[in-house]
Write a protein that holds these residues in place. Sequence first.
Motif, PDB file in Angstrom:
ATOM      1  N   ASN A 109       0.853  -1.182   0.000  1.00 42.70           N
ATOM      2  CA  ASN A 109       0.000   0.000   0.000  1.00 42.70           C
ATOM      3  C   ASN A 109       0.891   1.235   0.000  1.00 42.70           C
ATOM      4  O   ASN A 109       1.837   1.323   0.782  1.00 42.70           O
ATOM      5  CB  ASN A 109      -0.907   0.016   1.232  1.00 42.70           C
ATOM      6  CG  ASN A 109      -1.944  -1.083   1.165  1.00 42.70           C
ATOM      7  OD1 ASN A 109      -2.496  -1.362   0.110  1.00 42.70           O
ATOM      8  ND2 ASN A 109      -2.208  -1.719   2.286  1.00 42.70           N
ATOM      9  N   ALA A 110       0.604   2.166  -0.888  1.00 41.68           N
ATOM     10  CA  ALA A 110       1.392   3.398  -0.993  1.00 41.68           C
ATOM     11  C   ALA A 110       0.459   4.518  -1.441  1.00 41.68           C
ATOM     12  O   ALA A 110      -0.721   4.301  -1.720  1.00 41.68           O
ATOM     13  CB  ALA A 110       2.521   3.210  -1.995  1.00 41.68           C
ATOM     14  N   LYS A 111       1.005   5.720  -1.496  1.00 45.19           N
ATOM     15  CA  LYS A 111       0.271   6.875  -2.020  1.00 45.19           C
ATOM     16  C   LYS A 111       1.031   7.412  -3.218  1.00 45.19           C
ATOM     17  O   LYS A 111       2.253   7.493  -3.203  1.00 45.19           O
ATOM     18  CB  LYS A 111       0.130   7.961  -0.948  1.00 45.19           C
ATOM     19  CG  LYS A 111      -0.804   7.571   0.177  1.00 45.19           C
ATOM     20  CD  LYS A 111      -1.001   8.714   1.134  1.00 45.19           C
ATOM     21  CE  LYS A 111      -1.960   8.299   2.245  1.00 45.19           C
ATOM     22  NZ  LYS A 111      -2.168   9.389   3.199  1.00 45.19           N
ATOM     23  N   ASN A 112       0.277   7.799  -4.257  1.00 43.45           N
ATOM     24  CA  ASN A 112       0.920   8.397  -5.421  1.00 43.45           C
ATOM     25  C   ASN A 112       1.142   9.891  -5.171  1.00 43.45           C
ATOM     26  O   ASN A 112       0.831  10.403  -4.091  1.00 43.45           O
ATOM     27  CB  ASN A 112       0.112   8.128  -6.700  1.00 43.45           C
ATOM     28  CG  ASN A 112      -1.248   8.777  -6.693  1.00 43.45           C
ATOM     29  OD1 ASN A 112      -1.554   9.623  -5.849  1.00 43.45           O
ATOM     30  ND2 ASN A 112      -2.085   8.387  -7.653  1.00 43.45           N
ATOM     31  N   GLY A 113       1.644  10.600  -6.173  1.00 43.30           N
ATOM     32  CA  GLY A 113       1.937  12.023  -6.045  1.00 43.30           C
ATOM     33  C   GLY A 113       0.718  12.869  -5.708  1.00 43.30           C
ATOM     34  O   GLY A 113       0.844  13.952  -5.135  1.00 43.30           O
ATOM     35  N   SER A 114      -0.464  12.386  -6.041  1.00 45.14           N
ATOM     36  CA  SER A 114      -1.704  13.112  -5.745  1.00 45.14           C
ATOM     37  C   SER A 114      -2.273  12.759  -4.377  1.00 45.14           C
ATOM     38  O   SER A 114      -3.326  13.275  -3.994  1.00 45.14           O
ATOM     39  CB  SER A 114      -2.765  12.791  -6.810  1.00 45.14           C
ATOM     40  OG  SER A 114      -2.269  13.050  -8.094  1.00 45.14           O
ATOM     41  N   ASN A 116      -3.361   9.760  -3.573  1.00 46.72           N
ATOM     42  CA  ASN A 116      -4.295   8.638  -3.696  1.00 46.72           C
ATOM     43  C   ASN A 116      -3.599   7.324  -3.325  1.00 46.72           C
ATOM     44  O   ASN A 116      -2.428   7.126  -3.646  1.00 46.72           O
ATOM     45  CB  ASN A 116      -4.837   8.543  -5.124  1.00 46.72           C
ATOM     46  CG  ASN A 116      -5.614   9.779  -5.518  1.00 46.72           C
ATOM     47  OD1 ASN A 116      -6.313  10.368  -4.692  1.00 46.72           O
ATOM     48  ND2 ASN A 116      -5.491  10.184  -6.773  1.00 46.72           N
ATOM     49  N   ARG A 117      -4.362   6.451  -2.693  1.00 40.81           N
ATOM     50  CA  ARG A 117      -3.807   5.148  -2.330  1.00 40.81           C
ATOM     51  C   ARG A 117      -3.678   4.278  -3.579  1.00 40.81           C
ATOM     52  O   ARG A 117      -4.607   4.189  -4.383  1.00 40.81           O
ATOM     53  CB  ARG A 117      -4.699   4.445  -1.313  1.00 40.81           C
ATOM     54  CG  ARG A 117      -4.688   5.133   0.033  1.00 40.81           C
ATOM     55  CD  ARG A 117      -5.231   4.181   1.100  1.00 40.81           C
ATOM     56  NE  ARG A 117      -4.940   4.665   2.418  1.00 40.81           N
ATOM     57  CZ  ARG A 117      -3.783   4.504   3.073  1.00 40.81           C
ATOM     58  NH1 ARG A 117      -2.813   3.862   2.502  1.00 40.81           N
ATOM     59  NH2 ARG A 117      -3.609   4.979   4.283  1.00 40.81           N
ATOM     60  N   ILE A 118      -2.512   3.635  -3.690  1.00 34.60           N
ATOM     61  CA  ILE A 118      -2.241   2.727  -4.814  1.00 34.60           C
ATOM     62  C   ILE A 118      -1.532   1.490  -4.286  1.00 34.60           C
ATOM     63  O   ILE A 118      -1.072   1.458  -3.154  1.00 34.60           O
ATOM     64  CB  ILE A 118      -1.370   3.412  -5.898  1.00 34.60           C
ATOM     65  CG1 ILE A 118      -0.021   3.828  -5.303  1.00 34.60           C
ATOM     66  CG2 ILE A 118      -2.085   4.587  -6.534  1.00 34.60           C
ATOM     67  CD1 ILE A 118       1.023   4.194  -6.333  1.00 34.60           C
ATOM     68  N   LYS A 119      -1.452   0.497  -5.128  1.00 30.67           N
ATOM     69  CA  LYS A 119      -0.647  -0.691  -4.850  1.00 30.67           C
ATOM     70  C   LYS A 119       0.659  -0.521  -5.622  1.00 30.67           C
ATOM     71  O   LYS A 119       0.651  -0.318  -6.830  1.00 30.67           O
ATOM     72  CB  LYS A 119      -1.357  -1.966  -5.306  1.00 30.67           C
ATOM     73  CG  LYS A 119      -2.625  -2.272  -4.543  1.00 30.67           C
ATOM     74  CD  LYS A 119      -2.301  -2.787  -3.171  1.00 30.67           C
ATOM     75  CE  LYS A 119      -3.567  -3.264  -2.463  1.00 30.67           C
ATOM     76  NZ  LYS A 119      -3.293  -3.701  -1.114  1.00 30.67           N
ATOM     77  N   ALA A 120       1.775  -0.593  -4.914  1.00 28.94           N
ATOM     78  CA  ALA A 120       3.084  -0.403  -5.540  1.00 28.94           C
ATOM     79  C   ALA A 120       3.909  -1.685  -5.406  1.00 28.94           C
ATOM     80  O   ALA A 120       3.860  -2.369  -4.384  1.00 28.94           O
ATOM     81  CB  ALA A 120       3.809   0.766  -4.879  1.00 28.94           C
ATOM     82  N   LEU A 121       4.668  -1.972  -6.439  1.00 28.58           N
ATOM     83  CA  LEU A 121       5.501  -3.164  -6.488  1.00 28.58           C
ATOM     84  C   LEU A 121       6.641  -3.077  -5.467  1.00 28.58           C
ATOM     85  O   LEU A 121       7.229  -2.014  -5.272  1.00 28.58           O
ATOM     86  CB  LEU A 121       6.072  -3.286  -7.905  1.00 28.58           C
ATOM     87  CG  LEU A 121       6.598  -4.633  -8.356  1.00 28.58           C
ATOM     88  CD1 LEU A 121       5.524  -5.717  -8.261  1.00 28.58           C
ATOM     89  CD2 LEU A 121       7.089  -4.522  -9.796  1.00 28.58           C
ATOM     90  N   ARG A 122       6.955  -4.220  -4.841  1.00 32.72           N
ATOM     91  CA  ARG A 122       8.050  -4.268  -3.880  1.00 32.72           C
ATOM     92  C   ARG A 122       8.708  -5.649  -3.947  1.00 32.72           C
ATOM     93  O   ARG A 122       8.033  -6.668  -3.997  1.00 32.72           O
ATOM     94  CB  ARG A 122       7.507  -4.021  -2.470  1.00 32.72           C
ATOM     95  CG  ARG A 122       8.520  -4.265  -1.363  1.00 32.72           C
ATOM     96  CD  ARG A 122       7.954  -3.965   0.009  1.00 32.72           C
ATOM     97  NE  ARG A 122       6.785  -4.778   0.298  1.00 32.72           N
ATOM     98  CZ  ARG A 122       6.023  -4.633   1.371  1.00 32.72           C
ATOM     99  NH1 ARG A 122       6.292  -3.686   2.248  1.00 32.72           N
ATOM    100  NH2 ARG A 122       4.985  -5.405   1.569  1.00 32.72           N
ATOM    101  N   LEU A 123      10.033  -5.665  -3.952  1.00 27.99           N
ATOM    102  CA  LEU A 123      10.815  -6.892  -3.874  1.00 27.99           C
ATOM    103  C   LEU A 123      11.612  -6.851  -2.578  1.00 27.99           C
ATOM    104  O   LEU A 123      12.383  -5.914  -2.351  1.00 27.99           O
ATOM    105  CB  LEU A 123      11.766  -7.015  -5.071  1.00 27.99           C
ATOM    106  CG  LEU A 123      12.788  -8.156  -4.997  1.00 27.99           C
ATOM    107  CD1 LEU A 123      12.106  -9.521  -4.968  1.00 27.99           C
ATOM    108  CD2 LEU A 123      13.766  -8.065  -6.173  1.00 27.99           C
TER     109      LEU A 123
END
Length: 191
Positions: A109-114, A116-123
């Motif tokens: 779970n992350a927030k974009n530049g605006s 807004n909550r987004i799903k972001a890739l993580r390794l």
Amino acid sequence: MGAKIEALTGMPLSGYSYGIAYATGGITEENGIKYLRIRNQDKSYPDCIAAEIGGNVFQSHYHEKIGKNLQYVLKARQIKALPPPENIPDKAGFCRAYIEIHGLLDLRNAKNGSGNRIKALRLRIYGNETILQFINQQLPAKPKKLQRIKKENGETSAIYFQGKAEIKNIFQWIDGTPKNQKIWDKWNEIL
């Protein structure tokens, strides 16, 4: 020297097999004799090394007795020591095996530049601090800070990669054969 080097006994192993050995094995001593022991819940890893050097993979029921999962074991008695990772020519193969075994690709779970909550890739790659430092220097990405994680059964280390382009570059660089296709299929669903 090519994609294979010889262990101290003259037995050739691929970079991928050395990655398996470092990720899920170790040098064991039994009755005064040292040898490489590989142990994993996924039989394909000890099978891979057995295909290169010979030997029989067997089921170990010890972990079942203490409430854990069945494991598959290979006792590679002809391998008495492992070379330092920096001496293994096939660094991508080494990293591929280690990341298959100790890596976790997911969406956080992350927030974009605006905002807004987004799903972001993580390794995330877990394991021995020395090996993670080595892998961190090999991957085609900006080296990450080593994280120390305290767990109930001790302490481990991890490196986290969170940029989508960076993670895709890592997977392109480590891709090759042999590989655990089940793991790669799961990764490709996420990528």
